[in-house]
Structures are given as C-alpha cells and as structure tokens.
Motif scaffolding. Structure first.
Motif, PDB file in Angstrom:
ATOM      1  N   THR A   1     -14.264 -51.496 -52.560  1.00  0.00           N
ATOM      2  CA  THR A   1     -14.716 -52.361 -51.474  1.00  0.00           C
ATOM      3  C   THR A   1     -15.950 -51.784 -50.793  1.00  0.00           C
ATOM      4  O   THR A   1     -16.905 -52.507 -50.494  1.00  0.00           O
ATOM      5  N   LEU A   2     -15.942 -50.454 -50.563  1.00  0.00           N
ATOM      6  CA  LEU A   2     -17.097 -49.828 -49.907  1.00  0.00           C
ATOM      7  C   LEU A   2     -18.348 -49.947 -50.773  1.00  0.00           C
ATOM      8  O   LEU A   2     -19.445 -50.159 -50.266  1.00  0.00           O
ATOM      9  N   ILE A   3     -18.179 -49.818 -52.106  1.00  0.00           N
ATOM     10  CA  ILE A   3     -19.337 -49.928 -52.989  1.00  0.00           C
ATOM     11  C   ILE A   3     -19.920 -51.337 -52.935  1.00  0.00           C
ATOM     12  O   ILE A   3     -21.130 -51.530 -52.985  1.00  0.00           O
ATOM     13  N   ASP A   4     -19.042 -52.342 -52.778  1.00  0.00           N
ATOM     14  CA  ASP A   4     -19.504 -53.729 -52.714  1.00  0.00           C
ATOM     15  C   ASP A   4     -20.114 -54.097 -51.365  1.00  0.00           C
ATOM     16  O   ASP A   4     -20.704 -55.164 -51.225  1.00  0.00           O
ATOM     17  N   LEU A   5     -19.941 -53.212 -50.385  1.00  0.00           N
ATOM     18  CA  LEU A   5     -20.334 -53.522 -49.015  1.00  0.00           C
ATOM     19  C   LEU A   5     -21.763 -54.081 -48.860  1.00  0.00           C
ATOM     20  O   LEU A   5     -21.957 -55.080 -48.173  1.00  0.00           O
ATOM     21  N   PRO A   6     -22.777 -53.457 -49.498  1.00  0.00           N
ATOM     22  CA  PRO A   6     -24.138 -53.965 -49.286  1.00  0.00           C
ATOM     23  C   PRO A   6     -24.308 -55.453 -49.624  1.00  0.00           C
ATOM     24  O   PRO A   6     -25.191 -56.097 -49.076  1.00  0.00           O
ATOM     25  N   PHE A   7     -23.449 -56.006 -50.506  1.00  0.00           N
ATOM     26  CA  PHE A   7     -23.562 -57.426 -50.816  1.00  0.00           C
ATOM     27  C   PHE A   7     -23.190 -58.297 -49.623  1.00  0.00           C
ATOM     28  O   PHE A   7     -23.658 -59.418 -49.496  1.00  0.00           O
ATOM     29  N   SER A   8     -22.313 -57.785 -48.747  1.00  0.00           N
ATOM     30  CA  SER A   8     -21.864 -58.630 -47.640  1.00  0.00           C
ATOM     31  C   SER A   8     -22.724 -58.471 -46.392  1.00  0.00           C
ATOM     32  O   SER A   8     -22.534 -59.180 -45.427  1.00  0.00           O
ATOM     33  N   VAL A   9     -23.638 -57.498 -46.407  1.00  0.00           N
ATOM     34  CA  VAL A   9     -24.461 -57.273 -45.227  1.00  0.00           C
ATOM     35  C   VAL A   9     -25.717 -58.137 -45.315  1.00  0.00           C
ATOM     36  O   VAL A   9     -26.339 -58.223 -46.364  1.00  0.00           O
ATOM     37  N   SER A  10     -26.046 -58.791 -44.217  1.00  0.00           N
ATOM     38  CA  SER A  10     -27.267 -59.609 -44.187  1.00  0.00           C
ATOM     39  C   SER A  10     -28.491 -58.745 -44.515  1.00  0.00           C
ATOM     40  O   SER A  10     -28.595 -57.627 -44.044  1.00  0.00           O
ATOM     41  N   PRO A  11     -29.416 -59.244 -45.336  1.00  0.00           N
ATOM     42  CA  PRO A  11     -30.599 -58.453 -45.690  1.00  0.00           C
ATOM     43  C   PRO A  11     -31.354 -57.938 -44.459  1.00  0.00           C
ATOM     44  O   PRO A  11     -31.850 -56.812 -44.467  1.00  0.00           O
ATOM     45  N   VAL A  12     -31.390 -58.744 -43.424  1.00  0.00           N
ATOM     46  CA  VAL A  12     -32.102 -58.327 -42.215  1.00  0.00           C
ATOM     47  C   VAL A  12     -31.437 -57.104 -41.594  1.00  0.00           C
ATOM     48  O   VAL A  12     -32.106 -56.148 -41.185  1.00  0.00           O
ATOM     49  N   VAL A  13     -30.097 -57.111 -41.572  1.00  0.00           N
ATOM     50  CA  VAL A  13     -29.358 -55.959 -41.033  1.00  0.00           C
ATOM     51  C   VAL A  13     -29.585 -54.744 -41.930  1.00  0.00           C
ATOM     52  O   VAL A  13     -29.736 -53.620 -41.450  1.00  0.00           O
ATOM     53  N   SER A  14     -29.654 -54.957 -43.255  1.00  0.00           N
ATOM     54  CA  SER A  14     -29.908 -53.858 -44.191  1.00  0.00           C
ATOM     55  C   SER A  14     -31.224 -53.165 -43.878  1.00  0.00           C
ATOM     56  O   SER A  14     -31.336 -51.947 -44.004  1.00  0.00           O
ATOM     57  N   GLY A  15     -32.233 -53.935 -43.507  1.00  0.00           N
ATOM     58  CA  GLY A  15     -33.510 -53.321 -43.144  1.00  0.00           C
ATOM     59  C   GLY A  15     -33.423 -52.632 -41.796  1.00  0.00           C
ATOM     60  O   GLY A  15     -33.911 -51.506 -41.604  1.00  0.00           O
ATOM     61  N   LEU A  16     -32.758 -53.294 -40.864  1.00  0.00           N
ATOM     62  CA  LEU A  16     -32.670 -52.783 -39.486  1.00  0.00           C
ATOM     63  C   LEU A  16     -32.055 -51.388 -39.414  1.00  0.00           C
ATOM     64  O   LEU A  16     -32.528 -50.539 -38.659  1.00  0.00           O
ATOM     65  N   ILE A  17     -30.994 -51.138 -40.226  1.00  0.00           N
ATOM     66  CA  ILE A  17     -30.315 -49.850 -40.118  1.00  0.00           C
ATOM     67  C   ILE A  17     -31.264 -48.693 -40.453  1.00  0.00           C
ATOM     68  O   ILE A  17     -31.164 -47.626 -39.861  1.00  0.00           O
ATOM     69  N   TYR A  18     -32.210 -48.924 -41.366  1.00  0.00           N
ATOM     70  CA  TYR A  18     -33.159 -47.853 -41.679  1.00  0.00           C
ATOM     71  C   TYR A  18     -34.195 -47.681 -40.580  1.00  0.00           C
ATOM     72  O   TYR A  18     -34.686 -46.579 -40.327  1.00  0.00           O
ATOM     73  N   VAL A  19     -34.529 -48.792 -39.886  1.00  0.00           N
ATOM     74  CA  VAL A  19     -35.416 -48.673 -38.724  1.00  0.00           C
ATOM     75  C   VAL A  19     -34.738 -47.843 -37.644  1.00  0.00           C
ATOM     76  O   VAL A  19     -35.366 -47.016 -36.979  1.00  0.00           O
ATOM     77  N   LEU A  20     -33.419 -48.038 -37.492  1.00  0.00           N
ATOM     78  CA  LEU A  20     -32.692 -47.303 -36.453  1.00  0.00           C
ATOM     79  C   LEU A  20     -32.626 -45.817 -36.755  1.00  0.00           C
ATOM     80  O   LEU A  20     -32.474 -45.006 -35.857  1.00  0.00           O
ATOM     81  N   ILE A  21     -32.717 -45.446 -38.041  1.00  0.00           N
ATOM     82  CA  ILE A  21     -32.677 -44.022 -38.373  1.00  0.00           C
ATOM     83  C   ILE A  21     -34.070 -43.408 -38.391  1.00  0.00           C
ATOM     84  O   ILE A  21     -34.321 -42.379 -37.789  1.00  0.00           O
ATOM     85  N   PHE A  22     -35.008 -44.089 -39.091  1.00  0.00           N
ATOM     86  CA  PHE A  22     -36.308 -43.474 -39.331  1.00  0.00           C
ATOM     87  C   PHE A  22     -37.420 -44.016 -38.439  1.00  0.00           C
ATOM     88  O   PHE A  22     -38.520 -43.492 -38.435  1.00  0.00           O
ATOM     89  N   GLY A  23     -37.146 -45.117 -37.705  1.00  0.00           N
ATOM     90  CA  GLY A  23     -38.189 -45.708 -36.863  1.00  0.00           C
ATOM     91  C   GLY A  23     -38.562 -44.787 -35.717  1.00  0.00           C
ATOM     92  O   GLY A  23     -37.898 -43.774 -35.466  1.00  0.00           O
ATOM     93  N   LEU A  24     -39.628 -45.128 -34.998  1.00  0.00           N
ATOM     94  CA  LEU A  24     -40.128 -44.269 -33.925  1.00  0.00           C
ATOM     95  C   LEU A  24     -39.058 -43.999 -32.877  1.00  0.00           C
ATOM     96  O   LEU A  24     -38.948 -42.915 -32.335  1.00  0.00           O
ATOM     97  N   GLN A  25     -38.223 -45.047 -32.560  1.00  0.00           N
ATOM     98  CA  GLN A  25     -37.170 -44.856 -31.573  1.00  0.00           C
ATOM     99  C   GLN A  25     -35.862 -44.400 -32.214  1.00  0.00           C
ATOM    100  O   GLN A  25     -34.850 -44.321 -31.533  1.00  0.00           O
ATOM    101  N   GLY A  26     -35.890 -44.152 -33.504  1.00  0.00           N
ATOM    102  CA  GLY A  26     -34.648 -43.867 -34.223  1.00  0.00           C
ATOM    103  C   GLY A  26     -34.244 -42.410 -34.140  1.00  0.00           C
ATOM    104  O   GLY A  26     -34.906 -41.590 -33.512  1.00  0.00           O
TER     105      GLY A  26
END
Lengths: 292, 276
Positions: free
Chosen positions: A109-134
């Motif tokens: 189920t965890l491996i399949d997880l990225p299929f259920s996440v909205s593409p926009v959220v998939s991008g956002l999580i990396y902004v939250l880690i590596f972005g200027l405010q991340g």
C-alpha cells in the motif's frame, strides 16, 4: 456490415445466454460512440491542429530553441528517473514476491501511495523541504545549491510520481511464478546473481518492459508536479508539457499542438509496446501453467 | 508468521532487498509526505481551520468533488457498457479499441487538457454545435467534468473486464433455465457479481479526478468561486507565497486521498472474497 451478430467463441450459439441481435447492435454502437467522442476525437484533434498550418510550420515549431531545450530536459529527466525506479522495482518485488513477512500488504500500500496523491501535492512536498522557506532551504542557499526551480527539483518530483510503476507490475507477476525455479537453480549450484539473471530475469522481462514503458510515459508527460517545482524558466527549466502550456497560453496554438503531438506519438508508441508486452506476459504465464 | 520464512526459504538477498526497499521508500515518499504534516503542525488550529474553510476554498471543494462525483458516475455506466461490449461481442477493430481504452493513462495530461479545451471551445469541433443550443462546456464546471470523464475512463473498464471474462457461463444458463429473461439475468445475477468491481473502478476514477490538475486547468476557465478546482488553488496560494495556506489545503487533499485509498483497499478485499 458489422459482424456484431457473432459472439466470441465461448458465447457463440448459446441462445439462452445472449441478447437479441438488435440489443447487441445498440450496445456496440453506444459503446463505440462514447469511445469515439471521448477518446478518438481528442486524439485526432491533436494531430489535425498540429498540422493546421502545414508541415513546414509544424517542423519549424519543433525546431524552436526553447522547444529543443525542453525536449532535452525531458529526456534527461526520464533517463534519470526510469533507471532509479526500475532498480527499486526489481529489488522491492524480489523482497515482496519471493519472501513472506509481516506487514507485507501494508508495504505494498505504501509503495502505491504516490498514485493516490494529487500531482500538485507531490510537487508541493518538495517545495516544503527544499524551497527557500523549507527545511533545508537556508542551508542550501548558503551553499549555493539550487533544487527547487531547477533541474534537481524536476527530477525529484518526477521520481515521486513515477515511483510505483515498475514495482506494482512486477510484484504480482513474480508472485504468480513462485520460487521453485530459483530454488532448483540454487540447488544445482548457481550463485544468487546467476540465479537472478539466468532464471528470474527471463521470466519477468516482459513485465519489466511493461513497467518501464509506463514509467517512462509518465516521466516524460508529468505536468502538475513538475509545474510546481519548475519555476517555468524558458529554455532552461521547461519540460515538454510545460512548453506546451506556455505556447498555448501565448495563443500560439499551432506550435502548442505541434509540440503536444510529440507527446501524443509517445502515448501511441507506449500503448503499442504495452499491448505487445501484455500479450507476451499472458503467453509466458500460460506456458508456465502447462509445464507445471 | 515468522519475520521471514527463513527456515524453508533458500533464496538469497532478503535482508538487503527489504532494507533497500524501505530506505528508498522513506527517502522518496515517506519523508517528503511527512514534511507536509510537520509544516501543517506549525499552524495554529484556528489558523488551519480558517485556511481550509475560507469561502473561496469551500467553493473549490464543491466544484472539485461535485464534478468528480458526476464524472465517476458517468464512467461507472459507460465503463460497464464498454467492458461488456469488449468481452461479450465481436466486432471489427475490437483489439485496437481495447488497446486504445488505456489512452488516458498514456496521454500526458497537458495534451489532453489543451485538446479538450479546443474541441469544446466556441469554434471547436463540438463547441460550435453545442454553444448555439446554449450548452457551454469549455470554461464552465461542465468542462471540468468532461476532462474528468476522459482521465477516469479506463478505471471502470479495466476493473470490470477481468470479472466479466472469468464469469462462469453456467450461472446464466441456470438463470435462464429457471425462467429468467435476459434482463432479469443481468439485473439479478450478473450485476451483483460485477458490483464490487464496478464500485472499485468508481472509487479509483473518483480519487483520480479529485487530484487531477493538468487536463482540467485548460478547459476549466479557473474563475474563483465558480470553476476553480482545489489543486489549482494550492498553486495559486504558492505563487502568492502563502505557504501556510497552500500546505493547509494540501493536507486536506492528502487526508481525502488516504481515505479514498482505504476505501479502495477494502473494496478490493471485498471483490476478492466475492470472487472465491
């Protein structure tokens, strides 16, 4: 005209378990009309509009420096993401399909997880880690490393959205093949790697091709996640889908559809290879079934 | 069950393979996803509630979930029809059409988006016939639903198709012998057998439509309060440097995805039990 009246072999000539001819015609017509409206028409529209201003304008649009650089970036992204997720897919399916352990279905189920996440959220999580405010933003800035609004961010977001493709294809395939053949090879003195490359690999090669081709199609075509992390710098952080968006928003429709037609061709090639590998997989499963 | 079936399993490489699987999974998926929750945890509860229940956000939920539901219902009916026709009848070009059903999986969403927008716009192939009759598709919530029907189309077909193929013909013969007509057999015998698969496909199509972005934004018109979908609102907030707002809405979306994933898993378990 159409041979709707005939049934597929299993159902042929069983009056009690089929429908009157007119019902069959009606159902087939309705299904085909729906598919023509929602599948064929969009597919045809891409190519018709791409060639709206003729072949020369079409080729001209593809030779634009910004388009060429978008094609290059898309190829680089796919060339990094597909091998990473291919390696993961093979390793994960070896652990999951050939061994039994607690928490296995949760892991799947965890491996399949990225299929259920909205593409926009998939991008956002990396902004939250590596972005200027991340989390890592300030550290990255002092060391002058750019991840968001640069190529590494695009690659990371693409790895995320294409993460499950190979694994989810190989796990059921390898499970269905069991482990007797590998055990026999090991008993006969083969090493672990020899067993994998000589015994397991030939059994799963069509499954690998299937997973890789779908993973590649998504890697080259991803839009939402990449659009969040790319920053849309023309000629440098635009992938093909983002280039399509820019051209379209500039009302340069012929060029937008010309570039889009490349992706539509990719989709058709993907479907063709997918169909062949599906067919080959079924064949190998039924052969294995007969031998057993 | 033991941690690994080590005693009777001679295959090598379990520990490194599982170790790498968990490592790579954590690095790419679990840690980044947890960043979302940690970021949300820095908001105050009131701030979070205010961010996810602002009128514009609520309107975007209505548009997104309403259109997704409508599209999934259409896909459930059309999907059963297409699966039925592909399994039961023979007609020219059937293999080709069977392969083409997966087109929405393979066609990049941005390409689908601009194509649908152009077909349904005022001068488009379909738009020019629909608009004189007062049916506006492009740049309305109806257009959003059309894009969602496109991207969700393969799900119901591909979940129902194998069930229909496996179906034992004898059940239908029995129903017929017992005096059921064809429609009764379909309603009382075939439909209940297909139901778990139909619901699974429905849930998959719905979940995909809720998160969809690329194929929708071109045809949606993106008017706040009217035709703005939630994923677009997240991007809008990001572009305004409202990270807290974007994160809060994204958390709501992610929780919805997890809930859908749970439903889909339960449905699949149910259909497997049904099949046995």
């Amino acid at each position: 005209m159409m041979q709707v009246g005939k049934m597929t072999q299993r159902w042929e000539g069983k009056g009690a378990v089929t429908e009157p001819t007119w019902v069959r015609y009606l159902l087939v017509t309705a299904a085909l009309a729906f598919l023509a409206l929602f599948l064929l028409m969009p597919l045809a529209a891409v190519f018709v509009q791409a060639l709206d201003k003729g072949w020369e304008a079409y080729l001209e649009a593809l030779k634009e420096p910004d388009t060429i650089s978008a094609i290059r970036l898309t190829l680089i992204t796919a060339a990094v993401c597909v091998p990473l997720n291919l390696f993961f897919g093979i390793v994960a399916s070896w652990a999951i399909a050939k061994f039994s352990f607690r928490g296995k279905s949760f892991l799947i189920t965890l491996i399949d997880l990225p299929f259920s996440v909205s593409p926009v959220v998939s991008g956002l999580i990396y902004v939250l880690i590596f972005g200027l405010q991340g989390w890592l933003g300030p550290w990255l800035q002092t060391h002058d490393i750019k991840i968001i609004f640069a190529i590494p961010g695009i690659i990371l977001a693409t790895v995320f959205v294409t993460f499950p493709f190979v694994a989810r294809e190989l796990i059921p395939l390898m499970e269905s093949q069991g482990r007797e053949e590998e055990e026999a090879a090991l008993t006969l003195g083969a090493s672990g790697l020899q067993t994998f490359f000589r015994v397991t690999f030939p059994n799963i090669k069509w499954g690998i091709l299937y997973g890789v081709i779908l993973c590649n199609a998504r890697a080259m075509g991803e839009f939402g996640a990449v659009s969040v992390v790319s920053g849309h710098v023309r000629g440098s952080t635009n992938t093909i889908p983002l280039q399509v968006e820019i051209l379209y928003n500039e009302y340069n429709y012929a060029a937008a559809f010309a570039v889009a037609s490349l992706l539509a061709l990719l989709a058709l090639v993907t479907l063709a290879i997918k169909t062949v590998s599906e067919w080959k997989m079924q064949q190998s499963i039924s052969v294995a079934g007969k031998e057993r | 069950m033991a941690w690994s079936s080590g005693k009777n399993n001679v295959l090598p490489g379990f520990t490194p393979a599982l170790g790498y699987t968990i490592f790579y999974l954590s690095l790419i998926v679990l840690i980044p996803l947890s960043a979302l929750f940690f970021k949300t945890a820095t908001l105050t509860w009131d701030g979070f509630v205010a961010a996810v229940t602002a009128p514009r956000v609520l309107a975007s939920y209505r548009v997104t979930f309403g259109a997704s539901l409508a599209a999934a219902v259409i896909n459930a009916f059309a999907g059963v029809l297409v699966a039925w026709v592909l399994v039961r009848y023979r007609f020219p070009g059937k293999k080709l059409i069977d392969a083409l059903v997966d087109l929405p999986f393979a066609l990049p969403t941005a390409v689908a988006g601009i194509t649908l927008a152009s077909i349904y716009s005022q001068n488009g192939w379909l738009g020019r016939y629909l608009e004189p009759h007062g049916i506006k598709v492009a740049f309305t919530p109806l257009g959003i639903a059309v894009a969602m029907v496109f991207i969700g189309l393969p799900f119901v077909v591909r979940t129902v198709q194998p069930v229909l193929e496996e179906l034992d013909q004898e059940i239908e013969e029995a129903a017929s012998c017992l005096g059921a007509n064809r429609w009764q057999t379909f309603r009382r015998v075939l439909l209940p057998t297909m139901l778990p698969a139909i619901l699974t496909g429905f849930a998959l199509a719905f979940a995909r439509a809720v998160g969809e972005y690329g194929s929708i934004i071109f045809i949606a018109g993106n008017m706040p309060m009217v035709s703005e979908i939630t994923p677009l609102l997240i991007i809008t907030k990001l572009e305004q440097y409202d990270y807290a707002g974007a994160t809060a809405i994204a958390t709501v979306m992610l929780v919805v995805s997890f809930f859908m994933l749970l439903c889909i898993n339960l449905l699949q378990k149910w259909s497997r039990r049904f099949a046995e």
